[in-house]
Design an enzyme around this catalytic site. Structure first.
Site, PDB file in Angstrom:
ATOM      1  N   LYS A  70      12.118 -16.500  -9.110  1.00 20.05           N
ATOM      2  CA  LYS A  70      11.921 -15.451 -10.115  1.00 20.05           C
ATOM      3  C   LYS A  70      10.951 -15.940 -11.185  1.00 20.05           C
ATOM      4  O   LYS A  70      10.063 -15.219 -11.596  1.00 20.05           O
ATOM      5  CB  LYS A  70      13.282 -15.105 -10.735  1.00 20.05           C
ATOM      6  CG  LYS A  70      13.489 -13.687 -11.070  1.00 20.05           C
ATOM      7  CD  LYS A  70      14.063 -12.826  -9.983  1.00 20.05           C
ATOM      8  CE  LYS A  70      13.364 -12.896  -8.687  1.00 20.05           C
ATOM      9  NZ  LYS A  70      13.957 -12.175  -7.610  1.00 20.05           N
TER      10      LYS A  70
ATOM     11  N   LYS B 117       5.696  -4.781  -3.712  1.00 12.96           N
ATOM     12  CA  LYS B 117       7.145  -4.626  -3.577  1.00 12.96           C
ATOM     13  C   LYS B 117       7.602  -4.707  -2.125  1.00 12.96           C
ATOM     14  O   LYS B 117       8.588  -5.348  -1.819  1.00 12.96           O
ATOM     15  CB  LYS B 117       7.548  -3.277  -4.187  1.00 12.96           C
ATOM     16  CG  LYS B 117       9.030  -3.019  -4.213  1.00 12.96           C
ATOM     17  CD  LYS B 117       9.707  -3.934  -5.189  1.00 12.96           C
ATOM     18  CE  LYS B 117      11.215  -3.795  -5.193  1.00 12.96           C
ATOM     19  NZ  LYS B 117      11.843  -5.006  -5.759  1.00 12.96           N
TER      20      LYS B 117
ATOM     21  N   HIS C   9      15.920 -38.892  -5.146  1.00 12.23           N
ATOM     22  CA  HIS C   9      15.263 -39.357  -3.919  1.00 12.23           C
ATOM     23  C   HIS C   9      13.783 -38.989  -3.883  1.00 12.23           C
ATOM     24  O   HIS C   9      13.188 -38.931  -2.813  1.00 12.23           O
ATOM     25  CB  HIS C   9      15.991 -38.797  -2.687  1.00 12.23           C
ATOM     26  CG  HIS C   9      17.408 -39.267  -2.595  1.00 12.23           C
ATOM     27  ND1 HIS C   9      17.741 -40.577  -2.317  1.00 12.23           N
ATOM     28  CD2 HIS C   9      18.579 -38.612  -2.802  1.00 12.23           C
ATOM     29  CE1 HIS C   9      19.057 -40.702  -2.332  1.00 12.23           C
ATOM     30  NE2 HIS C   9      19.595 -39.520  -2.638  1.00 12.23           N
TER      31      HIS C   9
ATOM     32  N   ARG D 258       4.122  -0.428  -4.778  1.00  9.24           N
ATOM     33  CA  ARG D 258       3.870  -0.950  -3.438  1.00  9.24           C
ATOM     34  C   ARG D 258       2.563  -1.745  -3.353  1.00  9.24           C
ATOM     35  O   ARG D 258       2.289  -2.419  -2.347  1.00  9.24           O
ATOM     36  CB  ARG D 258       3.807   0.199  -2.432  1.00  9.24           C
ATOM     37  CG  ARG D 258       5.068   1.020  -2.379  1.00  9.24           C
ATOM     38  CD  ARG D 258       4.871   2.220  -1.506  1.00  9.24           C
ATOM     39  NE  ARG D 258       4.589   1.852  -0.151  1.00  9.24           N
ATOM     40  CZ  ARG D 258       5.483   1.794   0.829  1.00  9.24           C
ATOM     41  NH1 ARG D 258       6.732   2.090   0.586  1.00  9.24           N
ATOM     42  NH2 ARG D 258       5.138   1.444   2.039  1.00  9.24           N
TER      43      ARG D 258
ATOM     44  N   GLU E 252      16.794 -19.129  -6.117  1.00 11.67           N
ATOM     45  CA  GLU E 252      16.460 -17.767  -6.527  1.00 11.67           C
ATOM     46  C   GLU E 252      15.888 -17.763  -7.962  1.00 11.67           C
ATOM     47  O   GLU E 252      14.919 -17.062  -8.252  1.00 11.67           O
ATOM     48  CB  GLU E 252      17.717 -16.881  -6.415  1.00 11.67           C
ATOM     49  CG  GLU E 252      17.598 -15.487  -6.982  1.00 11.67           C
ATOM     50  CD  GLU E 252      16.515 -14.610  -6.334  1.00 11.67           C
ATOM     51  OE1 GLU E 252      15.926 -15.028  -5.325  1.00 11.67           O
ATOM     52  OE2 GLU E 252      16.257 -13.529  -6.872  1.00 11.67           O
TER      53      GLU E 252
ATOM     54  N   ASN F 206      -1.899   2.468   5.722  1.00 10.73           N
ATOM     55  CA  ASN F 206      -0.955   1.427   5.301  1.00 10.73           C
ATOM     56  C   ASN F 206      -0.581   0.639   6.548  1.00 10.73           C
ATOM     57  O   ASN F 206      -0.328   1.242   7.590  1.00 10.73           O
ATOM     58  CB  ASN F 206       0.285   2.122   4.687  1.00 10.73           C
ATOM     59  CG  ASN F 206       1.386   1.165   4.311  1.00 10.73           C
ATOM     60  OD1 ASN F 206       1.148  -0.027   4.134  1.00 10.73           O
ATOM     61  ND2 ASN F 206       2.593   1.676   4.177  1.00 10.73           N
TER      62      ASN F 206
ATOM     63  N   CYS G 178       0.846  -1.195   0.000  1.00 12.58           N
ATOM     64  CA  CYS G 178       0.000   0.000   0.000  1.00 12.58           C
ATOM     65  C   CYS G 178       0.880   1.242   0.000  1.00 12.58           C
ATOM     66  O   CYS G 178       1.918   1.288   0.649  1.00 12.58           O
ATOM     67  CB  CYS G 178      -0.948   0.080   1.181  1.00 12.58           C
ATOM     68  SG  CYS G 178      -2.092  -1.281   1.265  1.00 12.58           S
TER      69      CYS G 178
ATOM     70  N   TRP H 256      -2.642  -2.853  -1.703  1.00 13.48           N
ATOM     71  CA  TRP H 256      -2.333  -4.282  -1.799  1.00 13.48           C
ATOM     72  C   TRP H 256      -3.224  -4.931  -0.759  1.00 13.48           C
ATOM     73  O   TRP H 256      -3.044  -4.723   0.444  1.00 13.48           O
ATOM     74  CB  TRP H 256      -0.857  -4.535  -1.489  1.00 13.48           C
ATOM     75  CG  TRP H 256      -0.444  -5.964  -1.644  1.00 13.48           C
ATOM     76  CD1 TRP H 256      -0.236  -6.632  -2.804  1.00 13.48           C
ATOM     77  CD2 TRP H 256      -0.192  -6.900  -0.588  1.00 13.48           C
ATOM     78  NE1 TRP H 256       0.137  -7.932  -2.548  1.00 13.48           N
ATOM     79  CE2 TRP H 256       0.170  -8.125  -1.185  1.00 13.48           C
ATOM     80  CE3 TRP H 256      -0.240  -6.839   0.793  1.00 13.48           C
ATOM     81  CZ2 TRP H 256       0.479  -9.250  -0.447  1.00 13.48           C
ATOM     82  CZ3 TRP H 256       0.076  -7.964   1.538  1.00 13.48           C
ATOM     83  CH2 TRP H 256       0.442  -9.158   0.908  1.00 13.48           C
TER      84      TRP H 256
HETATM   85  C1  F6R Z   1      11.332 -11.627  -4.996  1.00 14.04           C
HETATM   86  C2  F6R Z   1      11.178 -10.517  -4.089  1.00 14.04           C
HETATM   87  C3  F6R Z   1      10.778 -10.779  -2.683  1.00 14.04           C
HETATM   88  C4  F6R Z   1      11.595  -9.896  -1.730  1.00 14.04           C
HETATM   89  C5  F6R Z   1      11.090 -10.075  -0.293  1.00 14.04           C
HETATM   90  C6  F6R Z   1      11.899  -9.262   0.697  1.00 14.04           C
HETATM   91  O1  F6R Z   1      11.692 -11.204  -6.274  1.00 14.04           O
HETATM   92  O2  F6R Z   1      11.366  -9.381  -4.467  1.00 14.04           O
HETATM   93  O3  F6R Z   1      10.923 -12.124  -2.378  1.00 14.04           O
HETATM   94  O4  F6R Z   1      12.935 -10.248  -1.843  1.00 14.04           O
HETATM   95  O5  F6R Z   1       9.748  -9.693  -0.205  1.00 14.04           O
HETATM   96  O6  F6R Z   1      11.836  -7.896   0.425  1.00 14.04           O
HETATM   97  P1  F6R Z   1      12.917  -6.927   1.035  1.00 14.04           P
HETATM   98  O7  F6R Z   1      14.224  -7.250   0.429  1.00 14.04           O
HETATM   99  O8  F6R Z   1      12.444  -5.549   0.703  1.00 14.04           O
HETATM  100  O9  F6R Z   1      12.923  -7.182   2.516  1.00 14.04           O
END
Ligand code: F6R
Length: 611
Positions: free
Chosen positions: A477, A606, A496, A27, A473, A98, A2, A74
């Site tokens: 993604k 985000k 396994h 956000r 990772e 928020n 938010c 959000w």
């Molecule tokens: C994946 C992604 C999330 C963030 C996670 C932590 O691409 O962006 O998994 O890495 O929400 O966010 P921060 O780094 O802001 O604590």
């Protein structure tokens, strides 16, 4: 999670609110809304979906006013509907919020018992009612807010207005940041400095448990008892991150391409940082790394660095698990918290749990003045610049490169002579930006492969050691932006159980080491790892999977794989970053080819500021 914006000044608030919301949209983008306050009362416009839907609605109205508030949502409490969108109104009070009011159900019951009806499913509307109840009793808005705050549990920031005084906006911060900016007498409130950056380059962030009252050209800060704070507040220079796409179709691709610079800047700033050299490394013999999502993956990669380069033990936890877990942390533990935003609620709560246990805390974040940086004992900053795409790319690689340089410096400071990696590693660290740039040259090839894999049903990323962590990772993604089924396994673990899932519709991506020297078979560890990956390759090949090998540049892998994008020769500690770049490019292209919304994947936001 938010974004909130507020404006009071001498111009029409509408364009400030819409432009500010666009800046904050990363956000949360489930819905958006604004309220404009004037002598004719309050006008609210809300729309489901991105800010452009709201903008379209607003463009058909000729809204005028002295002040206004806006919100991009959000969803947490209540579905994605217009009725649940902010701003929320109760009686005279209109607000945007928020965070989470944790005890909202019991507060809701109390409100309903006195005959009030709530129109939405949100916790925010409860807050509006509580304040309205107090102003109805005759309290001024500021007093009303200070009477409500003790009833609230949780972390929150909100901005509220009362039509009795439409030029005044009040903002409250409890554990969630709220920024204040002044643009030639136009006062702005925003969830982050980015929301202000189009209008001013001066601002400050409220401390937790502070209230700001803004009028055109002035502001006052109060504590939660309503006392004016006497401290001097200085407006700091806001960071001037470019938020233009500069020719890229999406922020994600722009940010992937910014990685050479992000990594270069991170290392350059780190080695000038007084904080790095003041760290009392000799006090610690154990590292506890924590973060969420990609940030935790950076911790998993860094575990190998701390154990192998520094010679201390290291463990990695999900930040969301740490406060609930019993763990054997010793007083000689350094807790490292990793977070791009520095505002992730789970990571902040892990930080607080670590501090309660009396442990030393070091945060690694991309945001100056973030809650994490302010609350931890020590802080080092990545210099990735503003990351707008929800999927983290340059923040992750900057975190990994910072942690690698930190491990390097630590081993140097404690004079760990037996660390055989030190002499070799430095040139590779310096060459990393250039090697990332070389890896980016694979872009077209990766897109071509993604086209071939459009109908693949499942993706398995397999690696050994640190490359398994990079595989995690890469799988994350791919999941988050392409919505494909993707999983990561340690290569040896496949047989396994998960091997049962492999068939001709599966794609298996083998993250193999190329080796430090470029001559991959001369290093015994490289040799061993490659041999074991050959077994894995044969296991999946015989099940008909599409095989894609990253890294190892040998005739065997070239011949046995369907696709083979070579990587530059690098050190085995910098190699994980190069594999990550391939993973990012692949996720981007597959998602793009599938027509997915790249920068704003469904259901995500985000900065996750709720636990
Ligand atoms: C994946 C992604 C999330 C963030 C996670 C932590 O691409 O962006 O998994 O890495 O929400 O966010 P921060 O780094 O802001 O604590």
């Amino acid at each position: 999670m938010c974004g909130i914006i507020g404006y009071t000044g001498n111009e029409n608030p509408v364009s400030f609110l819409i432009k500010g919301l666009k800046q904050l949209e990363y956000r949360g983008y489930d819905s958006a809304g604004i309220a404009v306050f004037s002598d004719n009362g309050t006008h609210i416009v809300r729309a489901v979906g991105p800010v452009r839907n709201l903008e379209h609605k607003v463009s058909k109205l000729s809204l005028q006013g002295f002040s206004g508030i806006g919100h991009t949502r959000w969803a947490t409490h209540g579905k994605v509907t217009e009725g649940n969108s902010h701003p929320h109104q109760a009686g005279r009070i209109t607000l945007v919020h928020n965070g989470i009011i944790e005890n909202y159900s019991e507060l809701k019951e109390q409100i309903e018992q006195i005959g009030r009806t709530l129109k939405s499913e949100t916790d925010t509307e409860v807050l509006a009612h509580l304040i309205d109840i107090e102003v109805e009793k005759g309290f001024l808005l500021l007093e009303a807010i200070t009477r409500v705050i003790p009833k609230l549990r949780g972390s929150y920031a909100f901005v509220v207005s009362d039509p009795e005084d439409p030029r005044c906006l009040i903002g409250v911060s409890q554990g969630i940041p709220l920024w204040v900016g002044n643009s030639n007498g136009n006062m702005l409130l925003s969830s982050d400095s980015r929301g202000l950056s189009l209008f001013t380059n001066e601002g400050f962030v409220l401390k937790s448990a502070e209230i700001v009252q803004c009028r055109p050209g002035s502001f006052q800060v109060f504590d939660f008892s309503g006392h004016l704070t006497t401290k001097n507040i200085s407006l700091t220079q806001l960071s001037n991150d470019s938020s233009e796409l500069v020719g890229f179709e999406h922020y994600m691709m722009k940010e992937i391409y910014e990685q050479p610079l992000a990594v270069l800047n991170t290392k350059a700033k780190l080695i000038q940082s007084a904080q790095l050299y003041s760290l009392p490394f000799k006090l610690w013999d154990h590292v506890q790394l924590m973060g969420c999502g990609s940030a935790r993956h950076a911790g998993l990669v860094a575990k190998h660095y701390f154990e192998q380069i520094v010679g201390v033990t290291a463990t990695v936890d999900y930040a969301s698990e740490f406060s609930d877990c019993f763990n054997h942390t010793q007083p000689s533990t350094l807790v490292i918290l990793i977070s791009q935003s520095g505002e992730t609620a789970d990571t902040l709560s892990a930080l607080r749990a670590a501090k309660n246990r009396g442990l030393a805390t070091l945060s690694i974040t991309n945001r100056k003045q973030s809650s994490l940086s302010l609350e931890s004992d020590f802080c080092l900053f990545t210099e990735a610049g503003c990351e707008i795409s929800v999927a983290s790319t340059k923040a992750f690689t900057s975190q990994v490169s910072l942690l690698l340089a930190l491990a390097y410096e630590w081993s140097y400071q404690i004079e760990r002579v037996e660390s055989s990696f030190r002499p070799q590693l430095n040139p590779y660290l310096s060459a990393l930006p250039e090697q990332i740039a070389q890896t980016l040259q694979r872009d077209k090839q990766i897109r071509f492969i993604a086209e071939k894999l459009l109908s693949s049903r499942s993706f398995f990323f397999l690696g050994r050691g640190v490359l398994f962590n990079v595989a995690q990772e890469c799988a994350l993604k791919l999941k988050e932006i392409s919505y494909c089924f993707a999983e990561a396994y340690p290569a040896g673990e496949l047989k396994h159980g998960p091997l049962a899932l492999i068939d001709k519709d599966s794609t298996v991506i083998l993250l193999t080491t190329r080796g430090s020297t470029g001559d991959s078979v001369s290093d015994p560890l490289t040799h061993l790892q490659q041999d074991k990956m050959k077994n894995t390759l044969q296991e999946v090949k015989s099940r008909g999977a599409f095989i894609w090998t990253w890294g190892a540049d040998t005739p065997y892998f070239r011949q046995e794989s369907h696709e083979f994008p070579p990587l530059p020769s690098s050190h085995r500690f910098t190699e994980p970053i190069l594999h990550t770049v391939l993973g990012q490019l692949f996720a981007y292209h597959l998602a793009h080819l599938k027509g997915a919304e790249i920068d704003k994947p469904r259901n995500l936001a985000k900065s996750v500021t709720v636990e």
